[in-house]
Design a protein around this motif. Structure first.
Motif, PDB file in Angstrom:
ATOM      1  N   VAL A 267       0.515  -1.063  -0.004  1.00 32.15           N
ATOM      2  CA  VAL A 267      -0.223   0.092   0.616  1.00 32.15           C
ATOM      3  C   VAL A 267       0.795   0.956  -0.033  1.00 32.15           C
ATOM      4  O   VAL A 267       0.421   2.583  -0.674  1.00 32.15           O
ATOM      5  N   LEU A 268       1.716   1.302   0.531  1.00 29.08           N
ATOM      6  CA  LEU A 268       3.328   2.367   0.244  1.00 29.08           C
ATOM      7  C   LEU A 268       3.711   2.818  -0.650  1.00 29.08           C
ATOM      8  O   LEU A 268       3.682   3.685  -0.894  1.00 29.08           O
ATOM      9  N   ALA A 269       3.746   1.788  -1.628  1.00 25.47           N
ATOM     10  CA  ALA A 269       4.379   1.709  -3.431  1.00 25.47           C
ATOM     11  C   ALA A 269       3.297   2.355  -3.751  1.00 25.47           C
ATOM     12  O   ALA A 269       3.689   3.796  -4.180  1.00 25.47           O
ATOM     13  N   VAL A 270       1.600   2.051  -4.174  1.00 26.32           N
ATOM     14  CA  VAL A 270       0.596   2.728  -4.759  1.00 26.32           C
ATOM     15  C   VAL A 270       0.587   4.095  -3.560  1.00 26.32           C
ATOM     16  O   VAL A 270       0.377   5.243  -4.932  1.00 26.32           O
ATOM     17  N   ILE A 271      -0.052   4.589  -2.520  1.00 26.26           N
ATOM     18  CA  ILE A 271       0.574   5.807  -1.753  1.00 26.26           C
ATOM     19  C   ILE A 271       2.005   6.640  -2.628  1.00 26.26           C
ATOM     20  O   ILE A 271       1.064   7.851  -2.761  1.00 26.26           O
TER      21      ILE A 271
ATOM     22  N   GLN B  89       3.227  17.537  -6.435  1.00 30.95           N
ATOM     23  CA  GLN B  89       2.056  17.654  -6.643  1.00 30.95           C
ATOM     24  C   GLN B  89       2.068  16.798  -4.901  1.00 30.95           C
ATOM     25  O   GLN B  89       1.964  15.249  -5.479  1.00 30.95           O
ATOM     26  N   PRO B  90       2.127  17.150  -3.852  1.00 28.57           N
ATOM     27  CA  PRO B  90       1.491  16.594  -2.673  1.00 28.57           C
ATOM     28  C   PRO B  90       0.242  16.215  -2.914  1.00 28.57           C
ATOM     29  O   PRO B  90      -0.541  16.857  -3.094  1.00 28.57           O
ATOM     30  N   LEU B  91      -0.074  14.909  -2.126  1.00 32.32           N
ATOM     31  CA  LEU B  91      -1.469  14.500  -2.126  1.00 32.32           C
ATOM     32  C   LEU B  91      -1.906  15.108  -1.347  1.00 32.32           C
ATOM     33  O   LEU B  91      -3.738  14.634  -0.896  1.00 32.32           O
ATOM     34  N   VAL B  92      -1.210  15.906   0.043  1.00 31.78           N
ATOM     35  CA  VAL B  92      -3.020  17.330   0.550  1.00 31.78           C
ATOM     36  C   VAL B  92      -2.035  17.903   0.984  1.00 31.78           C
ATOM     37  O   VAL B  92      -0.344  18.225  -0.118  1.00 31.78           O
ATOM     38  N   PRO B  93      -2.991  19.416   0.272  1.00 36.31           N
ATOM     39  CA  PRO B  93      -2.175  20.994   0.198  1.00 36.31           C
ATOM     40  C   PRO B  93      -1.272  20.874   1.212  1.00 36.31           C
ATOM     41  O   PRO B  93      -0.415  22.149   1.091  1.00 36.31           O
ATOM     42  N   ALA B  94      -1.554  20.383   3.160  1.00 33.68           N
ATOM     43  CA  ALA B  94      -0.949  21.470   4.203  1.00 33.68           C
ATOM     44  C   ALA B  94      -1.184  20.441   5.419  1.00 33.68           C
ATOM     45  O   ALA B  94      -1.352  19.671   5.641  1.00 33.68           O
TER      46      ALA B  94
ATOM     47  N   ALA C 271       9.176  11.073  13.031  1.00 28.79           N
ATOM     48  CA  ALA C 271       8.040   9.895  11.568  1.00 28.79           C
ATOM     49  C   ALA C 271       7.199  11.040  11.087  1.00 28.79           C
ATOM     50  O   ALA C 271       7.076  10.449   9.763  1.00 28.79           O
ATOM     51  N   THR C 272       6.693  12.497  11.392  1.00 26.64           N
ATOM     52  CA  THR C 272       5.945  13.374  10.705  1.00 26.64           C
ATOM     53  C   THR C 272       7.360  13.717   9.586  1.00 26.64           C
ATOM     54  O   THR C 272       6.375  14.355   8.961  1.00 26.64           O
ATOM     55  N   ASP C 273       7.755  14.119   9.800  1.00 27.73           N
ATOM     56  CA  ASP C 273       8.664  14.544   8.172  1.00 27.73           C
ATOM     57  C   ASP C 273       8.687  13.416   7.485  1.00 27.73           C
ATOM     58  O   ASP C 273       8.519  13.146   6.677  1.00 27.73           O
ATOM     59  N   ILE C 274       8.743  11.906   8.144  1.00 28.14           N
ATOM     60  CA  ILE C 274       9.248  10.944   7.557  1.00 28.14           C
ATOM     61  C   ILE C 274       7.699  11.034   6.452  1.00 28.14           C
ATOM     62  O   ILE C 274       7.722  10.174   5.285  1.00 28.14           O
ATOM     63  N   THR C 275       6.995  11.071   6.842  1.00 28.33           N
ATOM     64  CA  THR C 275       5.161  10.887   6.540  1.00 28.33           C
ATOM     65  C   THR C 275       4.937  12.356   5.061  1.00 28.33           C
ATOM     66  O   THR C 275       4.437  12.116   3.681  1.00 28.33           O
ATOM     67  N   ALA C 276       5.761  13.367   5.737  1.00 26.63           N
ATOM     68  CA  ALA C 276       5.546  14.211   4.564  1.00 26.63           C
ATOM     69  C   ALA C 276       5.824  13.765   3.527  1.00 26.63           C
ATOM     70  O   ALA C 276       5.616  14.583   2.694  1.00 26.63           O
ATOM     71  N   ASP C 277       7.118  13.203   3.455  1.00 29.63           N
ATOM     72  CA  ASP C 277       8.003  12.624   2.824  1.00 29.63           C
ATOM     73  C   ASP C 277       7.103  12.332   1.276  1.00 29.63           C
ATOM     74  O   ASP C 277       7.417  11.919   0.270  1.00 29.63           O
ATOM     75  N   THR C 278       6.214  10.612   2.315  1.00 28.64           N
ATOM     76  CA  THR C 278       5.703  10.056   1.873  1.00 28.64           C
ATOM     77  C   THR C 278       4.657  10.171   0.665  1.00 28.64           C
ATOM     78  O   THR C 278       4.311   9.755  -0.057  1.00 28.64           O
ATOM     79  N   LEU C 279       4.194  11.375   1.546  1.00 28.26           N
ATOM     80  CA  LEU C 279       2.932  12.350   0.376  1.00 28.26           C
ATOM     81  C   LEU C 279       3.586  13.349  -0.122  1.00 28.26           C
ATOM     82  O   LEU C 279       2.733  13.659  -0.662  1.00 28.26           O
TER      83      LEU C 279
ATOM     84  N   GLY D  48      -2.769   5.387   8.277  1.00 25.24           N
ATOM     85  CA  GLY D  48      -3.922   7.138   8.208  1.00 25.24           C
ATOM     86  C   GLY D  48      -4.648   7.379   6.446  1.00 25.24           C
ATOM     87  O   GLY D  48      -4.285   8.071   5.872  1.00 25.24           O
ATOM     88  N   ILE D  49      -4.266   5.898   6.036  1.00 27.73           N
ATOM     89  CA  ILE D  49      -5.273   6.285   4.716  1.00 27.73           C
ATOM     90  C   ILE D  49      -6.042   6.600   4.553  1.00 27.73           C
ATOM     91  O   ILE D  49      -6.482   7.205   3.025  1.00 27.73           O
ATOM     92  N   ASP D  50      -7.687   7.011   5.191  1.00 26.40           N
ATOM     93  CA  ASP D  50      -8.483   6.998   5.153  1.00 26.40           C
ATOM     94  C   ASP D  50      -8.156   8.903   5.625  1.00 26.40           C
ATOM     95  O   ASP D  50      -9.104  10.019   4.662  1.00 26.40           O
ATOM     96  N   LEU D  51      -7.108   9.383   5.877  1.00 26.17           N
ATOM     97  CA  LEU D  51      -6.264  11.294   6.126  1.00 26.17           C
ATOM     98  C   LEU D  51      -6.813  11.814   4.251  1.00 26.17           C
ATOM     99  O   LEU D  51      -6.724  12.303   4.961  1.00 26.17           O
ATOM    100  N   ILE D  52      -5.791  10.640   4.039  1.00 23.48           N
ATOM    101  CA  ILE D  52      -5.894  11.489   2.340  1.00 23.48           C
ATOM    102  C   ILE D  52      -6.566  11.478   1.539  1.00 23.48           C
ATOM    103  O   ILE D  52      -6.264  12.309   0.576  1.00 23.48           O
ATOM    104  N   GLY D  53      -7.329  10.846   1.298  1.00 18.64           N
ATOM    105  CA  GLY D  53      -8.742  10.817   0.392  1.00 18.64           C
ATOM    106  C   GLY D  53      -9.128  12.422  -0.105  1.00 18.64           C
ATOM    107  O   GLY D  53      -9.364  12.978   1.096  1.00 18.64           O
TER     108      GLY D  53
END
Length: 353
Positions: A9-13, A25-30, A77-85, A348-353
């Protein structure tokens, strides 16, 4: 940025983040963050408190190899999450000089090390209390509107992901060492008090336009090197009653979150389980490539991460932090944060949609 290195799932994100705008373009604006030292990216550099991480060896493995105010050798961890997004830069600490103009378009970080749900926790350490973090956020909304225009600002506020990370300091730096609290309230009663504040805070954020909120649970507080030193009385292993109290608190937060989602059907609210992934790392470090889970790489002792413990002259600071679950006596290393971030993004998949 080389962040698409996952499977499943992470690869898909990651692929979605990359394709969304030619890789830009990040998956969320901010991303908008409230909390304590687990998510502070440097606000305490600008606050008169002993809880700072603006000196070496903090930040030695960060991109700049300089201390940034993060309580880690590298990324949170939140920095790495931002990278992923798909973010190419990180939302800035709100009190920093960089928190102006277009930098505000990708969010802001209001977190302050040693803060908590309970404002009195922050006041003990001269950190930024939750109530003040919320006031700064209201101020940020006005600044965002002046940069982006009110319509775009409202869109950013609505579609942003909000991270809320409090609670550890309430217990470790307030409840367990404060006889005015622990002689009067049981851990269960104090936990209920904190959850009532959490409940009000989420309602406040919702009223201010937030619709996608991720809240971190308490980690296994009894396994932190500082807790073992302070409360473990030289026993081996984690301090059981502290972990039990943390798990009880996490159940209360999950219950409160379920109630809030019923009350606000358009609110996406996820409680990130930090406890289990970190506990698994501590109990079986070698299965994830770690060597040491009982001591921090930099400084071990009784006081959380002040200059007294982890500093440029700390004896025995490890050369390879990737082998350590903990960077200092309280905070995970960047390598451990990577494991936590993988759990966060999956939960947190639900938060990205």
């Amino acid at each position: 940025m080389g962040y698409c290195r996952f499977g499943g799932v992470l690869a898909v994100i990651c692929a979605a983040a990359f394709i969304a705008g030619g890789g830009a373009q990040p998956l969320v604006p901010a991303i908008i963050t409230f909390g304590d030292s687990s998510v502070d990216v440097g606000n305490n550099n600008y606050v008169h408190t002993i809880f700072k991480a603006d000196y070496p060896p903090y930040g030695r493995d960060f991109a700049s190899h300089q201390p940034t105010g993060r309580f880690c050798n590298g990324k949170l961890a939140t920095d790495i999450t931002a990278d992923t997004l798909g973010f190419s830069t990180y939302p800035v600490a709100y009190l920093s000089p960089q928190a102006t103009g277009k930098n505000l378009l990708i969010g802001a970080n209001f977190a302050s090390a040693a803060s908590g749900y309970d404002d009195k926790t922050a006041m003990l350490s001269h950190a930024i209390p939750l109530s003040q973090q919320l006031e700064y956020y209201k101020e940020y909304q006005g600044k965002l509107a002046s940069v982006a225009g009110s319509k775009k600002a409202a869109s950013i506020i609505k579609d942003a992901v909000y991270i809320v990370g409090f609670g550890s300091s309430d217990f470790l730096q307030n409840y367990y060492i404060n006889p005015y609290l622990n002689k009067v309230y049981t851990p269960d009663q104090y936990g209920s008090y904190l959850v009532s504040i959490f409940n009000s805070f989420i309602k406040d954020l919702y009223g201010l336009g937030a619709r996608k909120i991720g809240v971190t649970s308490l980690p296994p507080l009894g396994c932190l090197p500082a807790a073992r030193t302070l409360f473990g009385f030289h026993q081996s292993g984690c301090v059981g009653y502290i972990n039990t109290n943390a798990q009880q608190f996490n159940k209360k937060v999950n219950s409160a979150a379920a109630g809030l989602k019923k009350q606000y059907p358009d609110l996406k609210l996820v409680v990130f389980d930090i406890f289990q992934p970190l506990y698994d790392l501590i109990k079986s470090p070698s299965s994830s490539g770690f060597v040491e889970a009982a001591r921090g790489c930099c400084g071990t002792g009784t006081v959380e991460t002040t200059v007294l413990l982890c500093n440029p002259k700390s004896p025995g600071t490890c050369s390879n932090a990737t082998q350590y679950v903990f960077w200092d006596s309280v905070h995970p290393s960047e390598a451990a944060n990577q494991v936590l971030a993988d759990a966060l993004i999956t939960q947190g998949i639900d938060l990205i949609g």
